[in-house]
Design a protein around this motif. Structure first.
Motif, PDB file in Angstrom:
ATOM      1  N   PRO A  25      30.356  69.889  35.978  1.00 38.16           N
ATOM      2  CA  PRO A  25      28.928  69.755  36.302  1.00 38.16           C
ATOM      3  C   PRO A  25      28.553  70.689  37.459  1.00 38.16           C
ATOM      4  CG  PRO A  25      29.941  67.586  36.075  1.00 38.16           C
ATOM      5  CD  PRO A  25      31.058  68.586  36.089  1.00 38.16           C
ATOM      6  N   ARG A  26      27.772  71.685  37.170  1.00 39.81           N
ATOM      7  CA  ARG A  26      27.492  72.731  38.161  1.00 39.81           C
ATOM      8  C   ARG A  26      26.643  72.243  39.319  1.00 39.81           C
ATOM      9  NH1 ARG A  26      26.505  74.969  32.980  1.00 39.81           N
ATOM     10  NH2 ARG A  26      28.174  76.368  32.294  1.00 39.81           N
TER      11      ARG A  26
ATOM     12  N   GLU B 142      27.243  82.364  44.839  1.00 38.44           N
ATOM     13  CA  GLU B 142      28.482  82.615  45.572  1.00 38.44           C
ATOM     14  C   GLU B 142      29.692  82.024  44.850  1.00 38.44           C
ATOM     15  OE1 GLU B 142      27.708  81.048  49.436  1.00 38.44           O
ATOM     16  OE2 GLU B 142      26.759  82.896  50.163  1.00 38.44           O
ATOM     17  N   ASN B 143      29.475  80.975  44.087  1.00 39.25           N
ATOM     18  CA  ASN B 143      30.575  80.328  43.355  1.00 39.25           C
ATOM     19  C   ASN B 143      30.600  80.731  41.887  1.00 39.25           C
ATOM     20  OD1 ASN B 143      32.017  78.061  45.140  1.00 39.25           O
ATOM     21  ND2 ASN B 143      29.845  78.147  45.710  1.00 39.25           N
ATOM     22  N   ALA B 144      29.979  81.862  41.559  1.00 37.17           N
ATOM     23  CA  ALA B 144      29.905  82.307  40.164  1.00 37.17           C
ATOM     24  C   ALA B 144      31.278  82.437  39.503  1.00 37.17           C
ATOM     25  CB  ALA B 144      29.146  83.638  40.096  1.00 37.17           C
ATOM     26  N   PRO B 145      32.310  82.992  40.186  1.00 34.63           N
ATOM     27  CA  PRO B 145      33.624  83.086  39.526  1.00 34.63           C
ATOM     28  C   PRO B 145      34.183  81.726  39.111  1.00 34.63           C
ATOM     29  CG  PRO B 145      33.551  84.516  41.444  1.00 34.63           C
ATOM     30  CD  PRO B 145      32.307  83.686  41.486  1.00 34.63           C
TER      31      PRO B 145
ATOM     32  N   ALA C 264      16.278  74.634  44.434  1.00 30.32           N
ATOM     33  CA  ALA C 264      16.379  75.994  44.963  1.00 30.32           C
ATOM     34  C   ALA C 264      17.620  76.704  44.440  1.00 30.32           C
ATOM     35  CB  ALA C 264      16.388  75.962  46.487  1.00 30.32           C
ATOM     36  N   ALA C 265      18.742  75.999  44.376  1.00 35.06           N
ATOM     37  CA  ALA C 265      19.989  76.600  43.886  1.00 35.06           C
ATOM     38  C   ALA C 265      19.866  76.992  42.423  1.00 35.06           C
ATOM     39  CB  ALA C 265      21.144  75.630  44.082  1.00 35.06           C
ATOM     40  N   ALA C 266      19.292  76.109  41.611  1.00 34.32           N
ATOM     41  CA  ALA C 266      19.151  76.389  40.181  1.00 34.32           C
ATOM     42  C   ALA C 266      18.223  77.570  39.946  1.00 34.32           C
ATOM     43  CB  ALA C 266      18.634  75.143  39.464  1.00 34.32           C
ATOM     44  N   LEU C 267      17.099  77.607  40.658  1.00 34.45           N
ATOM     45  CA  LEU C 267      16.166  78.714  40.485  1.00 34.45           C
ATOM     46  C   LEU C 267      16.766  80.030  40.954  1.00 34.45           C
ATOM     47  CD1 LEU C 267      12.782  77.087  41.596  1.00 34.45           C
ATOM     48  CD2 LEU C 267      13.417  77.834  39.299  1.00 34.45           C
TER      49      LEU C 267
ATOM     50  N   VAL D 130      17.492  75.092  33.480  1.00 26.51           N
ATOM     51  CA  VAL D 130      18.186  76.395  33.545  1.00 26.51           C
ATOM     52  C   VAL D 130      19.702  76.252  33.469  1.00 26.51           C
ATOM     53  CG1 VAL D 130      16.305  77.366  34.914  1.00 26.51           C
ATOM     54  CG2 VAL D 130      18.295  76.416  36.080  1.00 26.51           C
ATOM     55  N   ASP D 131      20.193  75.036  33.262  1.00 25.93           N
ATOM     56  CA  ASP D 131      21.643  74.801  33.302  1.00 25.93           C
ATOM     57  C   ASP D 131      22.400  75.700  32.328  1.00 25.93           C
ATOM     58  OD1 ASP D 131      24.100  73.709  33.921  1.00 25.93           O
ATOM     59  OD2 ASP D 131      23.861  71.997  32.592  1.00 25.93           O
TER      60      ASP D 131
END
Length: 266
Positions: free
Chosen positions: A103-104, A92-95, A162-165, A258-259
């Motif tokens: 730091p994501r 959802e925060n991709a933009p 969960a968010a990273a995957l 996966v960062d």
């Protein structure tokens, strides 16, 4: 654990993300934080009617069953809402992630912090109710607070994983959503473990639900000092603390793995 150390290094950015999420969550709301109680209270009333009036389940024979139920809902509501919301947070925060280098991991962890506000409010209310209606818990109810801290650590680690995957494999958020319903009924929120049908004839089933489900020791440790007025079981507390540390390590490992792909695939 540099993944979590960034919370301190970028604490101003983290607090800005939390404030942004809170404003978005309660924007246009008249009651504001009062809505954080709407879902658990509604769930409590529904389950109370279904189990005690329609089904007359054995668990409802407990004294102050409504409080027993309410003491189990805050950890579950916090876990479910944090995991489901954070799973899709990076997407959802991709933009924002593509435009600004930061730091994501702060994004899903800020979602957990937003849900923590509701968990804190519910914990305070349950604590007050336990002190008022269960005099025997007045010496032990305060132990629910450090237990709640361990639950927050556990949920934060799982939510980050969960968010990273999900940023790489979009099926994750749907798997999480589908798993939460059966997971709820396999967690002793509505009942005591010893009240499960066949508990005496199938003790292995009780042990499986108890030790195979990491939320069971968490909820048992949280509810015991509030409702029963007893010290939480040492095995449950140790299990929760170990699970919290494992969840933190898992979240850090998955995220760092996966960062470098998150910005391009989120």
């Amino acid at each position: 654990m540099d993944v979590y150390a960034d919370l301190l290094r970028y604490r101003e950015l983290f607090s800005s993300l939390v404030r942004r999420d809170l404003r978005a969550k309660y924007k246009g709301s008249v009651l504001g934080l009062a809505w954080t109680l709407a879902l658990p209270v509604a769930l409590m009333l529904v389950y109370l009617v279904v189990f005690s009036v329609l089904w007359k389940a054995q668990a409802t024979a407990l004294p102050d069953y409504w409080l027993f139920l309410l003491c189990g809902l805050p950890p579950w509501a916090f876990f479910a809402s944090s995991l489901q919301t954070s799973a899709r947070s990076l997407v959802e925060n991709a933009p924002l992630i593509r435009k600004v280098r930061f730091p994501r991991q702060l994004v899903p962890l800020s979602v957990v912090a937003t849900q923590l506000v509701a968990f804190g409010v519910m914990t305070v209310i349950v604590l007050v109710l336990a002190l008022w209606f269960r005099p025997e818990s007045r010496d032990t109810a305060w132990l629910a607070l450090p237990i709640a801290v361990a639950i927050v650590v556990f949920v934060a680690g799982l939510s980050l994983a969960a968010a990273a995957l999900n940023a790489v494999f979009r099926d994750v958020e749907f798997v999480v959503a589908a798993a939460l319903l059966p997971w709820f009924f396999l967690t002793p929120v509505l009942y005591q473990l010893q009240d499960l049908p066949g508990a005496e004839s199938r003790p292995w089933l009780v042990d499986l639900i108890h030790w195979g489900n990491p939320l069971t020791p968490a909820i048992e440790s949280y509810r015991t000092p509030l409702y029963a007025g007893e010290l939480p079981g040492a095995a449950n507390v140790i299990y929760l603390c170990v699970a919290a540390l494992v969840a933190l390590a898992l979240g850090a490992y998955v995220f760092t793995s996966v960062d470098d792909r998150i910005a391009s695939e989120a």
